[in-house]
Design an enzyme around this catalytic site. Structure first.
Site, PDB file in Angstrom:
ATOM      1  N   LYS A  29       0.817  -1.213   0.000  1.00  0.00           N
ATOM      2  CA  LYS A  29       0.000   0.000   0.000  1.00  0.00           C
ATOM      3  C   LYS A  29       0.854   1.267   0.000  1.00  0.00           C
ATOM      4  O   LYS A  29       0.406   2.317  -0.451  1.00  0.00           O
ATOM      5  CB  LYS A  29      -0.903   0.034   1.234  1.00  0.00           C
ATOM      6  CG  LYS A  29      -1.815  -1.161   1.422  1.00  0.00           C
ATOM      7  CD  LYS A  29      -2.962  -1.154   0.450  1.00  0.00           C
ATOM      8  CE  LYS A  29      -4.085  -2.109   0.838  1.00  0.00           C
ATOM      9  NZ  LYS A  29      -3.718  -3.533   0.777  1.00  0.00           N
TER      10      LYS A  29
HETATM   11  C1  LIG Z   1      -4.285  -4.606   0.323  1.00  0.00           C
HETATM   12  C2  LIG Z   1      -3.513  -5.854   0.296  1.00  0.00           C
HETATM   13  C3  LIG Z   1      -3.792  -6.862  -0.641  1.00  0.00           C
HETATM   14  C4  LIG Z   1      -4.934  -6.760  -1.620  1.00  0.00           C
HETATM   15  O1  LIG Z   1      -4.740  -5.771  -2.593  1.00  0.00           O
HETATM   16  P1  LIG Z   1      -5.994  -5.165  -3.371  1.00  0.00           P
HETATM   17  O2  LIG Z   1      -5.463  -4.057  -4.165  1.00  0.00           O
HETATM   18  O3  LIG Z   1      -6.970  -4.722  -2.323  1.00  0.00           O
HETATM   19  O4  LIG Z   1      -6.553  -6.268  -4.202  1.00  0.00           O
HETATM   20  C5  LIG Z   1      -3.005  -7.978  -0.633  1.00  0.00           C
HETATM   21  N1  LIG Z   1      -2.003  -8.135   0.269  1.00  0.00           N
HETATM   22  C6  LIG Z   1      -1.716  -7.189   1.177  1.00  0.00           C
HETATM   23  C7  LIG Z   1      -0.624  -7.435   2.154  1.00  0.00           C
HETATM   24  C8  LIG Z   1      -2.453  -6.016   1.210  1.00  0.00           C
HETATM   25  O5  LIG Z   1      -2.154  -5.081   2.129  1.00  0.00           O
END
Ligand SMILES: *Cc1c(COP(=O)(O)O)cnc(C)c1O
Length: 493
Positions: A112
């Protein structure tokens, strides 16, 4: 090139890129999109000799025509220079069955950060460009990782306030401590008695609540979202798809033009959608593989065309993917339906009303052309963590392990396979430790040390001594109290 973004649900709602970044979500509940996506193209020949920052500049220029080159360069530098522990930003690691693209070297150890280090820079610049005379309130629902990354990105940014809501008991101990100890004079963190979908739905409702927005307007505040529906998060995520490809070409693993696969651990469909965008603008991608955990609503959807959220919400060892409404899927439906706004409005209304919809045959066929899907249970995820540690001496976090398991289920030997790694294993120490050794009752922070001694994988600096930091946020509210909470607290930050 079209200069404007429009709502997926209404072609007559249009905004400049800067405005779309500031607003996040369209007033009609739709998501902002460009309708001429595959008329925009990246020159792959030029990309392969560029570094992460230069690739980022190319991608942003293609989607932010109202930003100058200088503005884009300044945003990219401020977002990533010195903020990621690896100079390459998102390095690619070769294992025996595929490549792992490490997206977790940012300030909060989850992928993120890639989007949420950039979004505040874009927000700041957009406020300036539009001569804004108001403050922005970012409201964010998080399944654990978004919240911390958003707080870290937006803390102490002028003219911005941020409030984060997370499901009480729905995040890991490390994630919880990361948020509860967040510093910054413009931040508020609150737990919700409910799950992630409750938190997200609660926020989505506020975004379309005119009375609520009028209340905020009295204080000269406008709402915005840091969730992955904001184009200011989606665009930065396209960059590492190009970067991974360029790395493979540079190291001689593939020839320029050769198609490759990406396997993506998926929740809200933001990460994998960025891969779809990258493909549309010229990245040679064979398939995008959507990997789910036991909450496999997307797996069922890609197999059958029926999206049905009416099922039990399961808590898994990959909590950032515990999601039953994948918001960004709306953008994929928009493109695969031939940009049919009326149709998107109709099925999204159906989803809100009935909890399910079935897409048209042509839409399903278009999706199945580009996407494959798989899922992994908790046991399979844990076994994959153990197996890959033994085989490759590489420690996967549970989310990445879900994707790795889906890769191993059906390895496409005709193409190179890149698994997107979305978190540091230390962010989910309990699950990783248990995967290697069976159940343990030790405290997660004790386990962090043990895991480090055993594997010698360095603990990310932001997680060292996290348990000793001062707790600054302890609010817990019912899911029905979000509106009142925001109005009550917004004046205090
Ligand atoms: C947010 C997240 C995901 C999923 O990603 P999306 O964009 O919501 O599909 C997968 N793994 C981790 C560790 C995340 O923080």
């Amino acid at each position: 090139m079209n200069q404007y973004y429009e709502s997926t649900r209404d072609a007559s709602i249009t905004l400049s890129p800067a405005q779309a970044i500031l607003q996040g979500l369209s007033n009609d509940g739709g998501l902002f999109v460009v309708s001429d996506l595959n008329e925009r193209q990246i020159d792959m020949q030029s990309i392969v000799n560029k570094d992460y920052y230069e690739i980022a500049e190319e991608v942003f220029a293609l989607f932010l025509p109202d930003f100058t080159k200088e503005e884009i360069r300044a945003c990219v530098q401020a977002a990533y220079k010195g903020k990621f522990s690896n100079e390459e930003v998102t390095p690619l690691v070769k294992l025996s069955d595929g490549y792992v693209l490490e997206l977790f070297n940012g300030p909060t150890s989850a992928f993120k950060d890639v989007g949420l280090q950039m979004l505040p820079q874009l927000t700041k610049t957009a406020l300036k460009k539009t001569n804004a005379d108001y403050d922005v309130l970012i409201l964010t629902a998080t399944s654990g990782d978004t919240g911390k990354a958003a707080l870290e990105g937006f803390k102490d940014v002028d003219h911005v306030k941020i409030m984060v809501f997370y499901p009480n008991d729905g995040v890991s101990k490390v994630q919880e401590m990361q948020m509860k100890t967040q510093e910054g004079k413009n931040v508020k963190v609150c737990a919700i008695e409910g799950n992630f979908d409750d938190a997200q739905s609660g926020i989505k409702k506020l975004f379309v609540d005119d009375a609520f927005k009028a209340e905020l307007a009295k204080q000269n505040i406008k709402l915005s979202s840091a969730n992955s529906i904001n184009i200011g998060r989606l665009l930065p995520q396209m960059v590492y798809y190009f970067y991974a490809y360029a790395s493979l070409v540079k190291s001689g693993e593939i020839l320029l033009g050769e198609k490759i696969n990406f396997v993506v651990p998926t929740g809200n469909f933001g990460n994998i959608l960025a891969g779809y965008y990258a493909k549309q603008v010229g990245l040679p991608v064979h398939q995008l593989v959507c990997a789910s955990n036991d909450n496999n609503v997307l797996y069922d959807f890609i197999q059958t065309g029926v999206y049905d959220r009416k099922r039990d919400f399961l808590k898994t060892i990959s909590p950032s993917m515990d999601i039953l409404i994948s918001s960004n899927l709306e953008r994929l439906l928009f493109y695969t339906s031939g940009c049919d706004h009326a149709y998107i409005k109709e099925i999204m209304n159906e989803l809100a009303r009935d909890g399910k919809y079935k897409v048209r045959e042509d839409v399903l066929a278009n999706i199945q052309k580009e996407f494959k899907a798989g899922f992994a249970t908790n046991e399979q995820t844990a076994k994959t963590i153990r197996d890959i540690y033994e085989k490759d001496n590489y420690l996967l976090d549970p989310h990445t392990a879900v994707a790795y398991k889906v890769l191993l289920d059906d390895v496409d030997t005709q193409h190179k396979n890149v698994v997107l790694s979305t978190a540091s294993p230390y962010k989910f120490t309990n699950s990783v430790y248990e995967a290697l050794h069976g159940t343990t009752s030790d405290d997660e922070f004790v386990l962090m040390e043990k895991l480090h001694e055993e594997t010698r994988v360095p603990i990310p600096t932001n997680l060292v001594d996290l348990d000793k930091k001062e707790v600054l946020h302890e609010d817990v509210i019912d899911k029905t109290e979000m509106e009142a909470y925001v109005l009550d607290k917004v004046g205090t930050i």
